[in-house]
Design an enzyme around this catalytic site. Structure first.
Site, PDB file in Angstrom:
ATOM      1  N   CYS A  89       0.664  -1.235  -0.125  1.00 13.66           N
ATOM      2  CA  CYS A  89       0.152  -0.136   0.048  1.00 13.66           C
ATOM      3  C   CYS A  89       0.870   1.517   0.056  1.00 13.66           C
ATOM      4  O   CYS A  89       0.651   2.205  -0.738  1.00 13.66           O
ATOM      5  CB  CYS A  89      -0.892  -0.131   1.173  1.00 13.66           C
ATOM      6  SG  CYS A  89      -0.235  -0.293   2.770  1.00 13.66           S
ATOM      7  N   HIS A 126      -2.531   1.165   6.716  1.00 14.57           N
ATOM      8  CA  HIS A 126      -2.646   1.184   5.290  1.00 14.57           C
ATOM      9  C   HIS A 126      -2.549   2.632   4.996  1.00 14.57           C
ATOM     10  O   HIS A 126      -1.974   3.404   5.862  1.00 14.57           O
ATOM     11  CB  HIS A 126      -4.196   0.994   5.057  1.00 14.57           C
ATOM     12  CG  HIS A 126      -4.505   0.833   3.676  1.00 14.57           C
ATOM     13  ND1 HIS A 126      -3.761  -0.003   2.757  1.00 14.57           N
ATOM     14  CD2 HIS A 126      -5.590   1.422   2.590  1.00 14.57           C
ATOM     15  CE1 HIS A 126      -4.283   0.035   1.589  1.00 14.57           C
ATOM     16  NE2 HIS A 126      -5.444   0.674   1.648  1.00 14.57           N
ATOM     17  N   ASP A 132      -7.659   5.134  -3.552  1.00 14.00           N
ATOM     18  CA  ASP A 132      -6.826   3.884  -2.985  1.00 14.00           C
ATOM     19  C   ASP A 132      -6.285   3.105  -4.027  1.00 14.00           C
ATOM     20  O   ASP A 132      -6.724   2.060  -4.329  1.00 14.00           O
ATOM     21  CB  ASP A 132      -7.661   3.079  -1.997  1.00 14.00           C
ATOM     22  CG  ASP A 132      -6.800   2.186  -1.336  1.00 14.00           C
ATOM     23  OD1 ASP A 132      -5.412   2.097  -1.466  1.00 14.00           O
ATOM     24  OD2 ASP A 132      -7.069   1.441  -0.433  1.00 14.00           O
TER      25      ASP A 132
END
Lengths: 670, 320
Positions: free
Chosen positions: A418, A460, A476
């Site tokens: 991430c 994250h 994202d």
């Protein structure tokens, strides 16, 4: 001739140094390493000396003075100061170890044992979770055990370790309910008694850090440690909406994203407001955040109401005034669909800043996208397609990308997690002329009973890109690359948890998961009921018991009175036991027998002995004659026999209990 | 100061006599020890710190230890309560030897008692300890020093316990009212009228057969001391023979105050005391002549005791 003492004997004489060592364990993470090392050395010297049948080691005064200076120096050098809380604890620890080099058996055994209690409590400044609490309970037990050993007069044979352990447990277990009462009743304050100075920089725990260097930091934390727990007051959002907003990074210095000094407050001349457009339901929830030694807070994205102890930056970053050293419980209110239209020019300018050079291929790609798109939305769509179809892989163990990390990710390795993708996306958007920022937080969580647990492994990172019509929009890229990241956590199954270290590796995995859940629940209860028990909860609890809390002084007085009552009750119970001790059990049972006969209409005459009374009783109750005779005989045996059988008393008790006498008056005479 | 006065008053309430007494909770006192004070101070610091830093686990641990301390106080109290104490009369000693005063402790009901101690209430720092695991009595000895002859009254006794943690002490005062006669210190100097080469410079216990003015053997008669049987002769002859010394065949042996003209009164008593011991040990018949008091020649333990008592109580000694 020296004699090797038996292991139990050795362990007993090592109780004091062992206890000091155990009480030091909670402090080990921040102590100068030399101090615990000195402690271990001290313990080993003791073990060696006593193992050979000798006496505890003794050091000359000059040696101790030299060590004292060394210890002071070590503490000062490690913390940069010798005043303050943590240096104080470190020095205190050192002194306890030093004391073990001039040990006088009874005196210093008692003193050190009592001091370890203090040492243990200071350990809770840094760890308050259930496991450390249980550890504290264990060490508390050992402290009592040690007092047992030391309090024993030297002229008597010493206690065996087992006896001392059992006796200490007999003292500890009845103390538990009393502890619960005292803990609940002791009046809590709404604030500290004196101001707490921040004791200098504290080491960050696992989890998030306020810098992000995707190229170098190439191993994602797989810690099963709890980051925070959540209780939803409103219906919980679906899993894929669980973005826990934490800190916002604005500045890219070379390869490193930074956010430490960039808490965004309004500069002079700007409105300083956060402009939100709210739509959709609000989600009220309560977060119990584990202490992380930093000042940031987390909340479900986007938080619209700032919980009391925090303030919110213009980038919707929540911060405390101080670093978080204890679990904190706070109730944020969030609106998932809130649009953040805070677009002060200085913010937009910050969102476009890039280093002069670096990552040329990424910049070129961005320029190419700009040329091909008519609107910002189109550009973002191009980016999305690039990440979905670009052959990118999600991995927890990507190769290091020390230089031009965005280029390396996008064109060379095409693998990362991430942080890599979010950093790359933010970079690309800024290069393409769209203000963007990097957000760190957590994603997902594990439902467990009434609450949800978010672990460090759920950390994250994602981007937020400013679009004129939608404000700061969450983007994202990890989800484009690896949509299963959502599904992985969704059912709290396999994937996510397999990466956690099992609690007990011998057990099958499903058991481990169950065990983890149970432990997590217990820890949550602990946090909720013990760690988070403050003056507000106390007032709530007492109000539900009918104690008014209108006047704080009166309230404290009432609580004090309740505590005194508990102590008085214990004292009364004690006196009752003493009086019971002082009456002969046989006599007591005989009294019960006489009372039964009296109720049945045959009281004992004052001068009557048991034998005469027995004769009279069997005559009056012919059907019960055998049982009566047996009871009287047992009484006579218990009270007067030189060596009554061991079970005489219990048989007498049963014989008395089993008697059923019909009152004399009820019977018709023949 | 208040404290000694309070202590004196409480001690005045303590029971007198040889007992047996049961230590009921009315007369068992309890207080924290010095270490208990230290523990309370540390617990206080722990509580204030925990409250200030709002560390609830710290508050919990503090209360856990405080509760355990409170319960230990009750344990201490219960450990002493219900014990039965009997004061045993100490045997007489000679001046300079300590009196060995004994307390017999026992219990009858319920639970064993641990580490029960005894000390003098207001003298010295002797402590004697015993466990009472079973109902069998345990004996605790306390020593009371003596310097001069005469009656001695050892002081009040404190029976106490610091079991289990050493942080609390429960105690009870007893006044056994022991009254013990202390005999003069035996002085083995020359004693006129006892022209015996074995006498001078000999300790009272060094005498064995062959000493004294040996006169010959006569057949054993019931009542003769077994020490005087001539065992070697017994091996030769079929009936035991008793050795005979000066002073028993009519010629009377007198231990006489008036012959010791060169000595101070106390020294005379000490010299005579040794004479009594020696004569008794030798199984001799002897008399004791003191100013205003004459014990006719006799022998045996009763006579010895009568002589020693007379010496101990001779006017001019320590307290009556």
């Amino acid at each position: 001739m020296t004699r090797m003492p038996a292991p139990a004997l050795l362990l007993r004489s090592l109780a004091t140094p062992l206890l000091v060592l155990l009480a030091t364990l909670p402090h080990v993470t921040y102590l100068p390493p030399l101090i615990p090392a000195f402690g271990v050395l001290t313990f080993l010297t003791w073990a060696l000396a006593l193992g050979r049948g000798g006496t505890p080691p003794h050091m000359h005064t000059w040696g101790r003075l030299l060590l004292l200076a060394l210890g002071l120096g070590t503490v000062g050098q490690h913390f940069g100061q010798i005043a303050g809380r943590d240096p104080g604890i470190a020095f205190f620890t050192f002194l306890m170890f030093l004391k073990l080099w001039e040990y006088r058996p009874h005196r210093d055994g008692m003193l050190l044992t009592l001091l370890t209690a203090f040492q243990l409590v200071t350990g809770f400044i840094h760890h308050q979770d259930l496991s450390w609490a249980l550890y504290g309970l264990l060490v508390g037990w050992l402290q009592l055990l040690s007092l047992f050993l030391h309090a024993r007069p030297a002229s008597l044979p010493p206690l065996s370790l087992e006896d001392a352990a059992v006796s200490a447990l007999r003292l500890l277990l009845p103390a538990l309910p009393m502890t619960v009462l005292m803990f609940t009743l002791f009046p809590r304050l709404s604030g500290p008694l004196w101001l707490l100075p921040d004791s200098g920089p504290m080491q960050a725990r696992t989890g998030l850090s306020d810098t992000l260097d995707p190229g170098r930091f190439n191993h994602l934390t797989q810690s099963g440690e709890v980051a925070f727990r959540v209780i939803f007051d409103d219906p919980a959002p679906p899993f894929q909406e669980l973005y826990w907003r934490g800190l916002v990074l604005w500045e890219l210095n070379g390869e490193t994203w930074q956010g430490a000094d960039t808490f965004i407050t309004a500069p002079p001349g700007t409105s300083g407001e956060v402009r939100l457009r709210l739509s959709g339901p609000t989600v009220r929830h309560q977060i119990t955040l584990e202490p992380h030694g930093r000042s940031w807070l987390f909340a479900l994205d986007r938080p619209v109401e700032v919980p009391v102890p925090a303030r919110m930056g213009q980038d919707m970053q929540l911060r405390l005034e101080h670093t978080l050293l204890q679990p904190l419980r706070y109730p944020p209110v969030s609106v998932l669909a809130a649009q953040d239209h805070t677009a002060d020019p200085f913010l937009l300018a910050k969102g476009l800043a890039l280093p002069e050079s670096g990552n040329p291929r990424a910049r070129a790609l961005a320029a190419q996208w700009v040329a091909a798109s008519a609107t910002p939305r189109e550009l973002m769509d191009t980016a999305r397609k690039h990440f979905i179809h670009g052959g990118f892989a999600y991995t927890l163990d990507p190769p290091p990308m020390p230089k031009d990390s965005v280029d390396a990710l996008l064109f060379t390795h095409r693998a990362g997690f991430c942080s890599h993708y979010a950093a790359a996306m933010t970079f690309l958007m800024r290069a393409a002329g769209l203000p963007a920022r990097l957000v760190l937080g957590y994603m997902g969580g594990r439902a467990n009973g009434d609450h949800m647990t978010v672990l460090q492994a759920d950390a994250h990172a994602w981007s937020e890109v400013w679009l004129p019509d939608a404000g700061w929009m969450r983007v994202d890229p990890t989800l484009w690359v690896a949509p299963e990241r959502v599904r992985l956590g969704a059912g709290a199954v396999a994937g996510a948890e397999e990466r956690l270290t099992p609690l007990l590796p011998v057990l099958p995995e499903s058991w481990n998961r169950r065990l983890w859940q149970l432990w997590d629940r217990a820890d949550q209860r602990w946090n909720q009921w013990v760690v988070g028990y403050d003056h507000r909860r106390q007032r709530g609890l007492m109000a539900s018991l009918g104690l008014s809390d209108a006047d704080p002084e009166r309230f404290a007085l009432q609580l004090g009175a309740a505590m005194a009552l508990v102590i008085a009750l214990m004292g009364a119970l004690h006196l009752w036991r003493l009086t019971r001790d002082s009456t002969d059990p046989a006599q007591r049972l005989y009294g019960r027998l006489c009372a039964r006969l009296t109720r049945a209409g045959l009281p004992r005459a004052p001068h009557e002995g048991p034998q005469d009374y027995a004769r009279r009783a069997s005559a009056a109750f012919p059907r019960q004659a055998a049982a009566l005779d047996a009871a009287f005989e047992l009484y006579i045996a218990a009270r007067y026999a030189a060596n009554p059988a061991a079970d005489t008393l219990s048989r007498l008790g049963r014989a008395v209990a089993r008697l059923h006498l019909k009152p004399l008056g009820d019977r018709r005479l023949p | 100061m208040i404290r000694p006065r309070l202590t004196r008053w409480l001690q005045g309430r303590a029971p007198r006599g040889p007992g047996p007494w049961t230590l009921t909770h009315q007369r068992v006192y309890i207080l924290p020890t010095r270490w208990g004070g230290v523990a309370v101070a540390i617990l206080g610091a722990m509580l204030v710190g925990s409250i200030n830093y709002q560390i609830n686990p710290g508050v919990a641990l503090t209360f856990l230890l405080a509760s355990a301390l409170f319960l230990s106080l009750l344990h201490t109290h219960r450990n002493l309560t219900g014990i039965q104490v009997r004061a045993l009369p100490p045997p007489s000693v000679f001046a300079g030897q300590p009196l060995r005063c004994a307390l017999a402790l026992s219990w009858q009901r319920r639970h064993p008692h641990h580490a029960i101690g005894a000390s003098w209430a207001d003298w010295g720092d002797q402590e004697a300890f015993a466990d009472l695991p079973t109902a069998d009595p345990a004996i605790l000895h306390l020593e009371w020093p003596t310097r001069t002859r005469g009656w001695v009254h050892p002081g009040a006794v404190r029976v106490f316990t610091r079991h289990p943690l050493g942080l609390t002490i429960a105690w009870s005062w007893l006044r056994p009212e022991w009254r013990v006669l202390v005999f003069p210190r035996p002085d083995p100097g020359p004693l006129p009228g006892m022209e015996d080469p074995a006498w001078a410079g000999q300790g009272s216990t060094a005498q064995r057969e062959g000493a004294g003015d040996f006169q010959g053997l006569r057949p054993y008669q019931p009542g003769d001391s077994t020490r005087r049987i001539h065992w070697k002769a017994l091996a030769r002859e079929d009936r035991p023979q008793t050795k005979r010394f000066h002073g028993e065949n009519g010629g009377e042996l007198w231990l006489d105050w008036h012959t010791l003209t060169a000595l101070e009164p106390e020294q005379r008593l000490e010299r005579l005391c040794h004479g009594v011991l020696w004569c008794h040990h030798q199984g001799l018949r002897f008399g004791l002549r003191l100013p205003g008091q004459i014990l006719e020649p006799n022998q045996g333990p009763a006579h010895r005791l009568a002589c020693l008592t007379a010496l101990a109580l001779y006017p001019g000694g320590s307290a009556a």
